[in-house]
Write a protein that holds these residues in place. Structure first.
Motif, short mmCIF file in Angstrom:
data_model
loop_
_atom_site.label_atom_id
_atom_site.label_comp_id
_atom_site.label_asym_id
_atom_site.label_seq_id
_atom_site.Cartn_x
_atom_site.Cartn_y
_atom_site.Cartn_z
N TYR A 73 0.83 -1.21 0.00
CA TYR A 73 0.00 0.00 0.00
C TYR A 73 0.86 1.26 0.00
O TYR A 73 0.44 2.33 0.46
N ASN A 117 -9.05 -4.08 1.72
CA ASN A 117 -8.86 -2.64 1.63
C ASN A 117 -7.67 -2.30 0.75
O ASN A 117 -7.73 -1.41 -0.11
N GLY A 121 -6.96 -0.27 -3.17
CA GLY A 121 -6.22 0.98 -3.15
C GLY A 121 -6.17 1.70 -1.82
O GLY A 121 -5.69 2.84 -1.74
N GLY A 122 -6.65 1.05 -0.75
CA GLY A 122 -6.64 1.67 0.57
C GLY A 122 -5.31 1.48 1.29
O GLY A 122 -4.40 0.79 0.80
N GLY A 174 -10.34 1.95 0.64
CA GLY A 174 -10.15 1.69 -0.78
C GLY A 174 -11.38 2.07 -1.60
O GLY A 174 -12.43 2.47 -1.06
#
Length: 223
Positions: A73, A117, A121-122, A174
């Protein structure tokens, strides 16, 4: 048929044996079975196989386990983040992506929720105080549902004493994810995608307790 991802340990002991092992706490398959499903273990494999594997399943559970590697991430590893589990990260992210692409019902538990998540894209909080009481022992706390969510339709009231064991949590959500439950300190305890998807993540460990409603809802969606 509910596929459940597994741990991958370099050394595990049983009987006279001490060997590398793909393993899973028995609470996971027992909850699947109690909910009327058949549990199939999904040890780490080549991520390119994930779509064909998920195509043979009716539902997917991403199990708890070690910390997600922060590079996933876009973060640097902090001092209290655990060692990476790269084979699990790669395989389980591929399973999540395949389940979301195919509309296969998906449940993420603890690490599994965090990976959901990250897959969308979290980001994660790498260390959170107060959600682990003793090493190797589940603690408990209260979780309150967000009105109007999938989770609230499954568990409409606050749950006291959910089994918990985590030191990381969702930070930035996300794509399209919404929080669907919180702890009393405001920590996001469940996330989900909007209908018609059936994709739910919970931060606690329902497989370590007696409440089978979340797993039963997954199996019903899968059937």
């Amino acid at each position: 048929m509910i596929g459940v991802s597994t741990y991958l340990e370099s050394r595990a002991s049983w009987g006279v044996w001490e060997l590398p092992a793909a393993l899973l706490p028995v609470g996971y398959p027992r909850q699947v079975q109690a909910a009327g499903g058949i549990a199939a273990m999904l040890p780490p494999d080549d991520p390119s196989y994930a779509r064909s594997v998920v195509a043979r399943l009716d539902g997917v559970v991403i199990a708890g386990g070690p910390d997600v590697e922060p590079v996933r991430y876009g973060a640097e590893r902090e001092a209290r983040t655990g060692p990476p589990a790269r084979e699990r990260d790669a395989w389980e992210l591929a399973l999540i992506e395949a389940a979301l692409a195919s509309g296969t019902p998906l449940l993420g538990i603890c690490r599994g929720m965090q990976l959901m998540n990250v897959a969308l894209g979290g980001t994660l909080v790498q260390h959170l105080e107060g959600h682990v009481e003793l090493p190797g022992v589940f603690g408990t706390h209260t979780v309150k549902p967000v009105p109007g969510t999938l989770y609230e339709s499954i568990v409409p009231d606050a749950c006291t004493g959910v089994p918990t064991y985590h030191h990381q949590a969702v930070d930035r959500l996300g794509r399209d994810l919404a929080p669907s439950a919180h702890a009393e300190d405001g920590t996001v305890e469940a996330i989900e995608l909007p209908s018609p998807a059936w994709a739910l993540g919970v931060q606690w460990h329902p497989e370590a307790g007696e409440d089978t409603r979340v797993m039963t809802a997954l199996v019903r969606a899968a059937s």
